[in-house]
Scaffold this motif. Sequence first.
Motif, PDB file in Angstrom:
ATOM      1  N   ILE A 208       0.835  -1.417  -0.536  1.00  0.00           N
ATOM      2  CA  ILE A 208       0.084   0.068   0.142  1.00  0.00           C
ATOM      3  C   ILE A 208       1.888   1.211   0.040  1.00  0.00           C
ATOM      4  N   LEU A 226      -6.149   0.862   1.572  1.00  0.00           N
ATOM      5  CA  LEU A 226      -6.029   0.419  -0.437  1.00  0.00           C
ATOM      6  C   LEU A 226      -7.366   1.260  -0.165  1.00  0.00           C
ATOM      7  N   ASN A 253      -2.943   3.897  -6.550  1.00  0.00           N
ATOM      8  CA  ASN A 253      -2.043   3.050  -5.079  1.00  0.00           C
ATOM      9  C   ASN A 253      -0.864   4.227  -5.815  1.00  0.00           C
TER      10      ASN A 253
END
Length: 675
Positions: A208, A226, A253
């Motif tokens: 993450i 996330l 991300n």
Amino acid sequence: MTSMKIRLLTATTLVAIAATANAQTAYPLLPAAELRAAGATAVGPITAVFLNCIGRNGAGNAYGTNSGQLLPQTAGNYVVPTQTATNPNYSCTSEEVQPDFTGAYVGTGSGTGRAWWRSFTNQLPGTGASNINPFAPTTGAWTNVQFAFSEGPISTSDLTTYNQANANATQGAGAPIQIPFFVVPVAVVYNPKYGVDTVAGTDLNFNIKTPVKTTVNGVSTVVGGLRLNRDAYCRIFNGNITNWNHPALRFLNGGARSSTGVVVNPGTPLGAASDVLSGRWAAEGATIRLVGRADASGTSDIFTRHLAAVCGVVANANAADSDTTNDFVNKFVQAGDSLPYNAAAGNPNITVYTSNTRYNPNGVANANFAGTIQSLSGAFFDRVSGSILTLQGNEAPGLWMVADGSSGVEQAIRTEGSTLVSSASNPAILLNGKLGYISADFTIPAPLRTMHSAALQRGTSTTAYDVASVANSSKSFGTVLPPQTTAASGAYNIADARTSALGGPLSRTRPQDWSQALYPTGPLTGLAAPTNGYAITGVSYMLTYTCFSTTAKRLAVANMIGVGIGKVTKLTAPKIVNGGNTVTLSGNTFKGVAPTSPGIFTQFGIGVVPAAWQNAISETFLKRSTQLSGGGTLGALNLWIQDRAPVKATDFDGIVAAGNTEILDNPVCSGNTGA
């Protein structure tokens, strides 16, 4: 607790109360009371903790499940940096608000909780694996409950059944009450470990880019992070995105676009470094394995209500652009306490696994489902054996496996062992990758929890993301106010022009209008699609009654509400601090949100409704209120469970009747036997 101890505490406390009655609101000892309750599993553990904090729970602070389990819970404790006379520490392991009080709660799911509340009949006859009351061996079978919790609001049919049962001379409990009580952030939850490399002996953890941390007991702890925007989670839950290596998830991300919209950074792959380096992640990734609720669930109601509000808008926008790979049909068309399901013959029959479900092709068509497009695979996670059962179908990408209760969903997502699946290209790698929805008290930082919460897009912002938390969900209310209120204080005002779905303006006398105020009609409105705060936020309604079979039960229910929202405090004699001042139970002991001294509810990831709602609840249901509007007082509506918070020990409700200290009953309770 022995009767001698009760008598000694009573004498000590009454002396302290008499000495300080004019100084503060006091909480005198009540007659012995045992409260029984059932319903939503999302707030089941915190309700068990709450009952224990008020008195000594007969099951030892255990949360009961409808599969016969008694699950121990961590006792609540409120600790402040510096104690004061009005803001002391409070330990639920050694202190009590009401010594002669017991309470038991069974997590049955919201649907069964509503059924028990409205019908006054036993809903756990013990005839199946999901119909067991774990308290019954010591208390005997329960006929009725004193309250229930449900994240799904009551319906017109609920009230019809209630009124029919209430008309029975042996069951009359007066006017029905629906109070928005707990604030419930529904987390999109995942296991941070998506797999394991059995040859290397290493865990495969999601990478993450922007993890979210909080401080737990002085230690910085990752709670999730996330990132999922509306497009991503709508596509995932509708079966369009089915793998964790999808480019859209990689972009969220850490990806970036130029000012003209060109992708200048595709983002960081979510796979572990070794998995990415080997090339396996890009080629195969990990399947997103969806896990939802098998039972009629208020958590599902909050979850599907939000998806119905936003995903149709997303689907229409995607259909209008040039990228056909992001097109999907939104299966979530309404709020339902069950996922989208088609009751046609041949579809998965989840009653094969548990009777506590509506997913039955031979059942009632469209029985409060969120839609009619089939969304279940037929797989079922059995929380007793810790395995996935496939009698009705194997797991399939984009379709939901289901589990019984919030604890079942949490266990399914967390559990590895036989639930892991082998990588097609490398059998040494076993994959988990499950994703589901669950109330935030089943995620970190709540005690004993290990699951992470995704950070969801805030409103229509393209840069702001929030994890499920009390603070973030409190912001979601914005300016949403209780019925018959126009001021931020929540004061009674019949000039409130908002319209009820039942016709005419909103009214505090209609239980449904307390939920209507939260969820007004129209797209992207109210708590279903908040413009600020955490996206999937709802409430757990306390369903209770105006009239009770004993004064003790009546006062116990009313003061449980009052203590929870900080409107009733108590003298904790003989505890002495600050040079001999007798301290009180703080108004923030349960509901406080200060980072340095979070309340007991907050520590478990659950909040209470904002101040305007607390004030409206207190004035409407805990007092014969003198608030005036349109020439009439709020108290004249006779919606109160008791008159008001106590001011002295010998006059509990503040009314002296005929020169004595009798408790004045609500007049609507005359002739009713009560719950």
